[in-house]
Design an enzyme around this catalytic site. Sequence first.
Site, PDB file in Angstrom:
ATOM      1  CE  LYS A  10       6.128 -12.967  -7.237  1.00  0.00           C
ATOM      2  NZ  LYS A  10       4.884 -12.204  -7.354  1.00  0.00           N
ATOM      3  CG  ASP A 120       2.052 -14.088  -5.644  1.00  0.00           C
ATOM      4  OD1 ASP A 120       1.623 -14.596  -6.697  1.00  0.00           O
ATOM      5  OD2 ASP A 120       2.489 -12.921  -5.566  1.00  0.00           O
TER       6      ASP A 120
HETATM    7  O1  C5P Z   1      -4.387 -13.181  -2.859  1.00  0.00           O
HETATM    8  P1  C5P Z   1      -3.763 -11.952  -2.266  1.00  0.00           P
HETATM    9  O2  C5P Z   1      -4.275 -11.644  -0.884  1.00  0.00           O
HETATM   10  O3  C5P Z   1      -2.299 -11.934  -2.348  1.00  0.00           O
HETATM   11  O4  C5P Z   1      -4.252 -10.751  -3.195  1.00  0.00           O
HETATM   12  C1  C5P Z   1      -4.161  -9.405  -2.817  1.00  0.00           C
HETATM   13  C2  C5P Z   1      -5.134  -8.590  -3.653  1.00  0.00           C
HETATM   14  O5  C5P Z   1      -4.680  -8.553  -5.019  1.00  0.00           O
HETATM   15  C3  C5P Z   1      -6.527  -9.149  -3.732  1.00  0.00           C
HETATM   16  O6  C5P Z   1      -7.320  -8.677  -2.680  1.00  0.00           O
HETATM   17  C4  C5P Z   1      -7.017  -8.625  -5.058  1.00  0.00           C
HETATM   18  O7  C5P Z   1      -7.428  -7.269  -4.933  1.00  0.00           O
HETATM   19  C5  C5P Z   1      -5.779  -8.624  -5.909  1.00  0.00           C
HETATM   20  N1  C5P Z   1      -5.629  -9.830  -6.730  1.00  0.00           N
HETATM   21  C6  C5P Z   1      -6.433  -9.984  -7.856  1.00  0.00           C
HETATM   22  N2  C5P Z   1      -6.292 -11.106  -8.637  1.00  0.00           N
HETATM   23  C7  C5P Z   1      -5.370 -12.039  -8.335  1.00  0.00           C
HETATM   24  C8  C5P Z   1      -4.542 -11.897  -7.196  1.00  0.00           C
HETATM   25  C9  C5P Z   1      -4.697 -10.779  -6.415  1.00  0.00           C
HETATM   26  O8  C5P Z   1      -7.283  -9.142  -8.158  1.00  0.00           O
HETATM   27  N3  C5P Z   1      -5.244 -13.106  -9.116  1.00  0.00           N
END
Ligand code: C5P
Length: 268
Positions: A10, A120
């Site tokens: 991606k 994602d």
């Molecule tokens: O959702 P995911 O587990 O992939 O996200 C990893 C980390 O990235 C989250 O714990 C957060 O700290 C940060 N994040 C964020 N805002 C988003 C996506 C991710 O702050 N929209």
Amino acid sequence: MISEAFAPAKINLTLHVTGQRADGYHLLDSLVAFSDVGDRLWFERQDHLSLRITGPFAQGVPADARNLVWQAAECAEVTAGITLEKNLPHGAGIGGGSSDAAALLRHFGAQAQATRLGSDVPVCLTPVAQRMRGTGDQLTPVVPLPLLWAVLVNPKVHVPTPDVFKALTAKENEPMPQELPLFGSAGDMIRWLATQRNDLAAPAITLAPQIADVLKVLSEASGTHLARMSGSGATCFALFDTPDAAASVATDLAASHPKWWVRDCRLS
Ligand code: C5P
């Protein structure tokens, strides 16, 4: 019987951070495309779940419930012998684990489980260009993009996504325009992309200065029209007019920087 699924890289062609929610998650506005390079999964029917990791980036990837593919299989109530070929660097801003999980959910028709597995994963369920807003949960189709040719480079440094978001000082930045332009050609699109941003690039560079080196080398390569970072890094991409221009830069960079991961590819 063995069946197969492809989990493409991606690429965030743009990544604008437009705000932060009370729970700490950030609001995004991103134009996302997908590559023809990616991981591969094979599924063999059996009465229990198992996961085997192969490929050039297998090392360090857990083959148990810490892996998003395993979690996706549990969400989808799939029991299978899964082989995951890791061709993409992980924790690299190109959706590796998310795309793997999404490929499994798509293969077994369990798309409804995506949001639980990470921000994602929903966009990776439909690996064609989309506009991603909210925390990754608001997806809008976009008119198919002109074909773009790219070189992806990862300097083999890992920058944890939460650290990059923490290092971002300005949280409220301009979104993309409400209506995205219609692009008549790859050139049109690249000129417009150059007016947009990845707001996570500057904070990622404070954590991993090698990203600035990659962007410099990519932007100075012959035929590059634009070089940017994808996601929270550290993978960067450069955009080209033709597959030959991308292939030639990839060959040169692989020779001059043997420690970097370098791939030429098509984006759509
Ligand atoms: O959702 P995911 O587990 O992939 O996200 C990893 C980390 O990235 C989250 O714990 C957060 O700290 C940060 N994040 C964020 N805002 C988003 C996506 C991710 O702050 N929209």
